[in-house]
Write an enzyme that holds these catalytic residues in place. Sequence first.
Site, PDB file in Angstrom:
ATOM      1  N   LYS A  16       1.004  -1.210  -0.076  1.00 37.66           N
ATOM      2  CA  LYS A  16      -0.159  -0.069   0.004  1.00 37.66           C
ATOM      3  C   LYS A  16       0.830   1.283  -0.032  1.00 37.66           C
ATOM      4  CE  LYS A  16      -0.368  -0.388   5.103  1.00 37.66           C
ATOM      5  NZ  LYS A  16      -1.070  -0.895   6.074  1.00 37.66           N
ATOM      6  N   TYR A  19      17.438  29.960   8.568  1.00 34.63           N
ATOM      7  CA  TYR A  19      16.247  30.517   9.121  1.00 34.63           C
ATOM      8  C   TYR A  19      16.320  30.447  10.704  1.00 34.63           C
ATOM      9  CZ  TYR A  19      14.022  30.399   4.327  1.00 34.63           C
ATOM     10  OH  TYR A  19      13.605  30.876   3.321  1.00 34.63           O
TER      11      TYR A  19
HETATM   12  C1  PLP Z   1      -0.326  -2.064   6.743  1.00 35.59           C
HETATM   13  C2  PLP Z   1      -0.827  -3.024   7.132  1.00 35.59           C
HETATM   14  C3  PLP Z   1       0.226  -4.307   7.406  1.00 35.59           C
HETATM   15  C4  PLP Z   1       1.594  -4.240   7.237  1.00 35.59           C
HETATM   16  O1  PLP Z   1       2.120  -3.465   8.549  1.00 35.59           O
HETATM   17  P1  PLP Z   1       3.588  -3.291   8.941  1.00 35.59           P
HETATM   18  O2  PLP Z   1       3.539  -2.661  10.309  1.00 35.59           O
HETATM   19  O3  PLP Z   1       3.904  -2.159   7.991  1.00 35.59           O
HETATM   20  O4  PLP Z   1       4.350  -4.497   9.034  1.00 35.59           O
HETATM   21  C5  PLP Z   1      -0.561  -5.309   7.644  1.00 35.59           C
HETATM   22  N1  PLP Z   1      -1.644  -5.610   7.738  1.00 35.59           N
HETATM   23  C6  PLP Z   1      -2.634  -4.758   7.560  1.00 35.59           C
HETATM   24  C7  PLP Z   1      -4.161  -4.810   7.796  1.00 35.59           C
HETATM   25  C8  PLP Z   1      -2.107  -3.317   7.231  1.00 35.59           C
HETATM   26  O5  PLP Z   1      -3.033  -2.215   7.338  1.00 35.59           O
END
Ligand code: PLP
Length: 344
Positions: free
Chosen positions: A36, A244
């Site tokens: 994702k 800055y």
């Molecule tokens: C994002 C996600 C993962 C992966 O999680 P990590 O902590 O990045 O390993 C797994 N399962 C679900 C449902 C997620 O939303």
Amino acid sequence: MVHNPLRLRIDGDALVANWHWLAHRSGGADCGAAVKANAYGLGARQTVKRLQAAGCRSFFVATWAEAENLAPWPGDLELSVLHGPMAEDMAAAARLPVRPVLNSVEQVARWRGTARPCDVMIDTGINRLGIRPEQLADGLLDGLEIETLMSHLACADEDSSANRAQLEAFRAVAGTVNARRLSLANSAGICLGADYAFGLTRPGLALYGGVPRREAKGHIRQVAHVEAQVVQRRSVPAGERVGYGGTFVAEEACDLLVLNIGYADGYLRGFSSRGRAKVAGKWAPVVGRVSMDLITVRIDPKTKVGEGDWVELDYDLSEASVQSGLSQYELLTTLAGRFKRTWI
Ligand SMILES: *Cc1c(COP(=O)(O)O)cnc(C)c1O
């Protein structure tokens, strides 16, 4: 092609090595991959290609738009959409050879008519997405073809009693639902041990170089290397200020490199006076504030480095997380569009 003074070098071998370690830690379970958010910013298409070659078969995105971006999806791989189908998604769902993760009674009703396989998320305590165990009464899931029944851990990166409680709750539900396989663990969950692996694990962060728990320290390799070009080298006289707000004062004359990276690139202001870059084998501290497109690092005056040279920033995720106060997840996903991404 126009020259780009900022690059993200992505180490495909390290990605694959991390997957192999996570697969090994998953025991007999299949090890999938969360891709994702464009594989946490690194590039979902390349990530899938590398992991497919390594033997990974199950992938996860958040939305249908992300699934669409990965089309055409290879027939021998599985892709699941974690957020499931809203009414507006049903057209994309009909078109794409991927599965939804059903997260609510409404989504179950919506999917039932398709007679296609699905995954189902059970909420065992995170109260984010997922069907509550008590909603399973009255045969809610009867007749669905469930590939993966899953749940998600809320505190897997901590030594919390919530982990065991979620494990037990998931076991109890799994005993009552007909599914081809079960899945509970993300990256941190894999580190919790074999009890948590079930039939499929779903790592994200650790694939991309994040260290989710101490058990992974020394095993997970850095994947994303942030490199910026030197725009200028300059000498600052004693007593003058830098950047800055003038937050850095040169107590003595010193030499700086001005690097082509800033908060607009995702190198956020938390690195002000806290980040560091590797210059000729030595750490050079960020001095003063991070600007939108530039930072300044202090170097040893004897170092032979200047305009046009490339410098790697310290982007070891657990180190950089301490420096910046950002989570390892944010460090990856904020790396923005101006980088030239190069896979090695
Ligand atoms: C994002 C996600 C993962 C992966 O999680 P990590 O902590 O990045 O390993 C797994 N399962 C679900 C449902 C997620 O939303």
